[in-house]
Design a protein around this motif. Structure first.
Motif, mmCIF file in Angstrom:
data_model
loop_
_atom_site.group_PDB
_atom_site.id
_atom_site.type_symbol
_atom_site.label_atom_id
_atom_site.label_comp_id
_atom_site.label_asym_id
_atom_site.label_seq_id
_atom_site.Cartn_x
_atom_site.Cartn_y
_atom_site.Cartn_z
ATOM 1 N N TYR A 1 134.024 87.172 -47.476
ATOM 2 C CA TYR A 1 132.975 86.725 -46.560
ATOM 3 C C TYR A 1 131.979 85.815 -47.268
ATOM 4 C CZ TYR A 1 129.972 90.168 -48.872
ATOM 5 O OH TYR A 1 129.262 90.872 -49.806
ATOM 6 N N ILE A 2 131.288 85.037 -46.445
ATOM 7 C CA ILE A 2 130.232 84.165 -46.936
ATOM 8 C C ILE A 2 129.120 84.181 -45.897
ATOM 9 C CG2 ILE A 2 131.315 82.103 -45.945
ATOM 10 C CD1 ILE A 2 130.271 80.544 -48.331
ATOM 11 N N ILE A 3 127.872 84.266 -46.341
ATOM 12 C CA ILE A 3 126.726 84.353 -45.437
ATOM 13 C C ILE A 3 125.870 83.104 -45.610
ATOM 14 C CG2 ILE A 3 124.750 85.750 -44.707
ATOM 15 C CD1 ILE A 3 126.084 88.142 -46.137
ATOM 16 N N MET A 4 125.574 82.439 -44.500
ATOM 17 C CA MET A 4 124.827 81.175 -44.552
ATOM 18 C C MET A 4 123.951 81.036 -43.311
ATOM 19 S SD MET A 4 127.984 78.656 -43.577
ATOM 20 C CE MET A 4 129.200 79.724 -44.345
ATOM 21 N N SER A 5 123.210 79.929 -43.257
ATOM 22 C CA SER A 5 122.347 79.672 -42.104
ATOM 23 C C SER A 5 123.134 79.686 -40.807
ATOM 24 C CB SER A 5 121.684 78.294 -42.239
ATOM 25 O OG SER A 5 120.962 78.168 -43.425
ATOM 26 N N LEU A 6 122.510 80.191 -39.767
ATOM 27 C CA LEU A 6 123.078 80.135 -38.420
ATOM 28 C C LEU A 6 122.728 78.781 -37.821
ATOM 29 C CD1 LEU A 6 124.524 81.806 -36.183
ATOM 30 C CD2 LEU A 6 122.241 82.424 -35.363
ATOM 31 N N LEU A 7 123.738 78.070 -37.326
ATOM 32 C CA LEU A 7 123.524 76.738 -36.766
ATOM 33 C C LEU A 7 123.663 76.748 -35.250
ATOM 34 C CD1 LEU A 7 125.512 74.583 -39.374
ATOM 35 C CD2 LEU A 7 123.040 74.990 -39.259
ATOM 36 N N GLY A 8 123.190 75.669 -34.631
ATOM 37 C CA GLY A 8 123.275 75.526 -33.184
ATOM 38 C C GLY A 8 124.520 74.753 -32.781
ATOM 39 N N ASN A 9 124.422 73.995 -31.698
ATOM 40 C CA ASN A 9 125.563 73.250 -31.163
ATOM 41 C C ASN A 9 126.027 72.156 -32.111
ATOM 42 O OD1 ASN A 9 125.881 74.586 -28.671
ATOM 43 N ND2 ASN A 9 124.164 73.450 -27.808
ATOM 44 N N ASN A 10 127.344 71.936 -32.153
ATOM 45 C CA ASN A 10 127.856 70.835 -32.966
ATOM 46 C C ASN A 10 127.907 69.547 -32.153
ATOM 47 O OD1 ASN A 10 130.599 70.392 -31.770
ATOM 48 N ND2 ASN A 10 130.976 72.481 -32.502
ATOM 49 N N ILE A 11 128.087 68.429 -32.836
ATOM 50 C CA ILE A 11 128.017 67.116 -32.200
ATOM 51 C C ILE A 11 129.136 66.913 -31.184
ATOM 52 C CG2 ILE A 11 128.139 64.626 -32.652
ATOM 53 C CD1 ILE A 11 125.492 66.085 -33.368
ATOM 54 N N SER A 12 130.295 67.463 -31.448
ATOM 55 C CA SER A 12 131.402 67.335 -30.510
ATOM 56 C C SER A 12 131.067 68.002 -29.178
ATOM 57 C CB SER A 12 132.671 67.959 -31.105
ATOM 58 O OG SER A 12 133.748 67.864 -30.204
ATOM 59 N N ALA A 13 130.540 69.225 -29.240
ATOM 60 C CA ALA A 13 130.186 69.952 -28.010
ATOM 61 C C ALA A 13 129.077 69.240 -27.258
ATOM 62 C CB ALA A 13 129.765 71.378 -28.361
ATOM 63 N N LEU A 14 128.107 68.705 -27.974
ATOM 64 C CA LEU A 14 126.996 68.003 -27.326
ATOM 65 C C LEU A 14 127.468 66.729 -26.633
ATOM 66 C CD1 LEU A 14 124.313 68.511 -30.112
ATOM 67 C CD2 LEU A 14 124.224 69.461 -27.800
ATOM 68 N N ASP B 1 127.232 63.583 -19.214
ATOM 69 C CA ASP B 1 127.926 63.133 -18.006
ATOM 70 C C ASP B 1 128.873 61.974 -18.307
ATOM 71 O OD1 ASP B 1 126.640 64.991 -16.423
ATOM 72 O OD2 ASP B 1 124.990 63.640 -15.916
ATOM 73 N N SER B 2 128.476 61.122 -19.247
ATOM 74 C CA SER B 2 129.255 59.920 -19.562
ATOM 75 C C SER B 2 130.376 60.170 -20.554
ATOM 76 C CB SER B 2 128.326 58.847 -20.139
ATOM 77 O OG SER B 2 127.735 59.307 -21.351
ATOM 78 N N GLY B 3 130.232 61.210 -21.392
ATOM 79 C CA GLY B 3 131.207 61.455 -22.443
ATOM 80 C C GLY B 3 130.872 60.752 -23.744
ATOM 81 N N TYR B 4 129.741 60.063 -23.782
ATOM 82 C CA TYR B 4 129.300 59.408 -25.027
ATOM 83 C C TYR B 4 127.780 59.448 -25.095
ATOM 84 C CZ TYR B 4 128.764 55.427 -21.802
ATOM 85 O OH TYR B 4 128.431 54.628 -20.736
ATOM 86 N N PHE B 5 127.258 59.230 -26.305
ATOM 87 C CA PHE B 5 125.816 59.254 -26.525
ATOM 88 C C PHE B 5 125.199 57.885 -26.278
ATOM 89 C CE2 PHE B 5 126.792 62.774 -29.724
ATOM 90 C CZ PHE B 5 126.364 63.782 -28.882
ATOM 91 N N ASP C 1 119.616 62.798 -26.333
ATOM 92 C CA ASP C 1 120.267 62.867 -25.021
ATOM 93 C C ASP C 1 120.230 64.263 -24.409
ATOM 94 O OD1 ASP C 1 120.754 60.199 -25.238
ATOM 95 O OD2 ASP C 1 122.912 60.388 -25.645
ATOM 96 N N TRP C 2 120.550 65.288 -25.203
ATOM 97 C CA TRP C 2 120.599 66.647 -24.657
ATOM 98 C C TRP C 2 119.195 67.208 -24.382
ATOM 99 C CZ3 TRP C 2 122.582 65.025 -29.287
ATOM 100 C CH2 TRP C 2 121.848 65.335 -30.431
ATOM 101 N N GLU C 3 118.161 66.586 -24.980
ATOM 102 C CA GLU C 3 116.792 67.026 -24.719
ATOM 103 C C GLU C 3 116.257 66.458 -23.399
ATOM 104 O OE1 GLU C 3 115.332 67.434 -29.385
ATOM 105 O OE2 GLU C 3 114.948 65.581 -28.262
ATOM 106 N N ARG C 4 116.935 65.446 -22.880
ATOM 107 C CA ARG C 4 116.494 64.839 -21.621
ATOM 108 C C ARG C 4 116.947 65.643 -20.421
ATOM 109 N NH1 ARG C 4 115.006 59.484 -22.841
ATOM 110 N NH2 ARG C 4 115.825 58.738 -24.843
ATOM 111 N N LEU C 5 117.934 66.509 -20.607
ATOM 112 C CA LEU C 5 118.490 67.263 -19.482
ATOM 113 C C LEU C 5 117.497 68.311 -18.981
ATOM 114 C CD1 LEU C 5 122.119 67.802 -20.856
ATOM 115 C CD2 LEU C 5 121.342 66.062 -19.231
#
Length: 304
Positions: free
Chosen positions: A93-106, A111-115, A300-304
Motif C-alpha cells: 500500500y501507499i498513502i498520499m493526498s486525496l485528489l478531486g476530479n481528473n481532467i478526462s472526467a471534467l 456539454d461540448s466535449g472540449y474545454f 469551465d466546470w466552475e461556471r456550471l
C-alpha cells in the motif's frame, strides 16, 4: 471481474485500519494495479488516498510510485503529499493526498466535449510545470494523459496534480547524468491513444516523449477528440499518428494557435536533448496575455 480483482476487493473494507493511524472509509477507484480507497487519519480526521495492490501480482507497480513520491517530497507543488507506504501479508500500500476530479472526467462532463481556450491554456501551463518538475529530479512519467492529472481538494481545488507513477522510469542520476538508452527493443509503455511514435516503435523513451503525449492531450481537450479515438489496434493507431495533419486543427478557433509550433519543436528533440520547457510554457502564457485571460476567472466546470 477476475479472481485477482475480487481478492484485492476483499483485502480492505470500511473500518479497516492501516499502520494504527489510518481508517478506511470507502473504495473510490479501481485499476489494473489494484484499488484506491479513501481513508482518514484517526487523530486529526485528515483525508488521504490509499492505493493497494495484491502481493500475489507478478507485476508490482507501487514500489516505483513510492520511490517517485519520496524523491519529489517538498520539491513540487504539483505532486501529491506522501504520507507513507508499507507491505502487509496480502498487499502492498501507499498513502498520499486525496485528489478531486481528473481532467478526462471534467472534459467529458462539458456539454461540448472540449474545454474553452481560457481553461485549456491555464491547465496546459500547470501540466507542463508538473511534467518539468518530475523531469528535474530525473524521472519520466511515461503515461502522460488527461486522467493522470487531477485537481486538488479544498484550498488546492484549482491546482493540478500529476500522479500515477507506476510506469515511471529513472532516466538520470542525482547528478543529472543520463542513463544510456537500451540497445534492444523496449517493451511498450504508456496508453496507446497518447503514446509517442517512439513508444510505438519500441525505442527508449525520453523527456520529449512525455511532451509528445502532452501535445496529443492538448489537442484532445481543445478539439474534443483525437483522429484515432475509435481505433484499438496499436499498429493502426501508429499509422494514424504518422499521417496526422495537425495543421488543419489550427484552422479551428477552439484549438489555440499557440500549440502550432509544439510539433515542429518536439520533432527537433531526441533522447539526449533537454527540452526548453520555458519556451513551451511561454507559448501558452503568451496566448493567455493576448486573449486577456485572467488567471482568477472561472474555469469551465466552475461556471456550471
Amino acid at each position: 471481474m477476475g479472481d485477482k480483482e475480487k481478492n484485492v476487493e476483499d483485502i480492505l473494507k470500511p473500518g479497516d485500519i492501516i499502520k494504527e493511524k489510518w481508517i478506511i472509509v470507502k473504495m473510490i477507484g479501481m485499476g489494473g494495479f489494484g484499488q484506491i480507497y479513501e481513508a482518514k487519519y484517526m487523530k486529526s480526521g485528515e483525508s488521504a488516498a490509499v492505493k493497494v495492490e495484491s502481493s500475489q501480482y507478478d507485476k508490482q507497480v507501487l514500489k516505483m510510485e513510492a520511490e517517485v513520491l519520496q524523491k519529489m517530497k517538498g520539491k513540487s507543488k504539483y505532486i501529491c503529499k506522501f504520507f507513507g507506504c508499507g507491505r502487509e501479508s496480502k498487499f502492498n500500500y501507499i498513502i498520499m493526498s486525496l485528489l478531486g476530479n481528473n481532467i478526462s472526467a471534467l472534459r467529458k462532463a462539458t456539454d461540448s466535449g472540449y474545454f474553452s481556450t481560457s481553461t485549456a491554456l491555464r491547465l496546459g501551463v500547470q501540466m507542463l510545470r508538473a511534467i518539468r518538475s518530475l523531469h528535474d529530479v530525473g524521472y519520466l512519467h511515461r503515461d502522460v494523459k488527461p486522467s493522470n492529472f487531477a485537481l486538488g481538494m479544498g484550498r488546492h481545488s484549482r491546482r493540478l496534480f500529476i500522479y500515477d507513477f507506476g510506469l515511471a522510469r529513472k532516466f538520470a542520476d542525482d547528478r543529472g547524468m543520463l542513463r544510456p538508452p537500451r540497445d534492444t527493443k523496449c517493451p511498450f509503455r504508456g496508453t496507446l491513444r497518447y503514446a509517442s511514435l517512439n513508444a510505438h516503435n519500441g525505442q527508449e523513451l525520453g523527456r520529449h516523449d512525455d511532451l509528445w503525449s502532452f501535445f496529443y492531450l492538448m489537442i484532445e481537450i481543445t478539439y474534443g477528440q483525437l483522429p484515432w479515438r475509435s481505433l484499438r489496434e496499436a499498429e493502426r493507431i501508429k499509422h494514424a499518428k504518422m499521417r496526422f495533419d495537425h495543421k488543419r486543427f489550427f484552422e479551428l478557433e477552439r484549438v489555440p494557435k499557440e500549440l502550432k509550433p509544439f510539433r515542429e519543436y518536439l520533432e527537433s528533440l531526441d533522447y539526449y536533448t533537454k527540452p526548453n520547457y520555458d519556451y513551451l510554457i511561454g507559448r501558452l502564457e503568451f496566448g493567455m496575455r493576448e486573449r486577456k485571460i485572467d488567471k482568477s476567472e472561472p474555469l469551465d466546470w466552475e461556471r456550471l
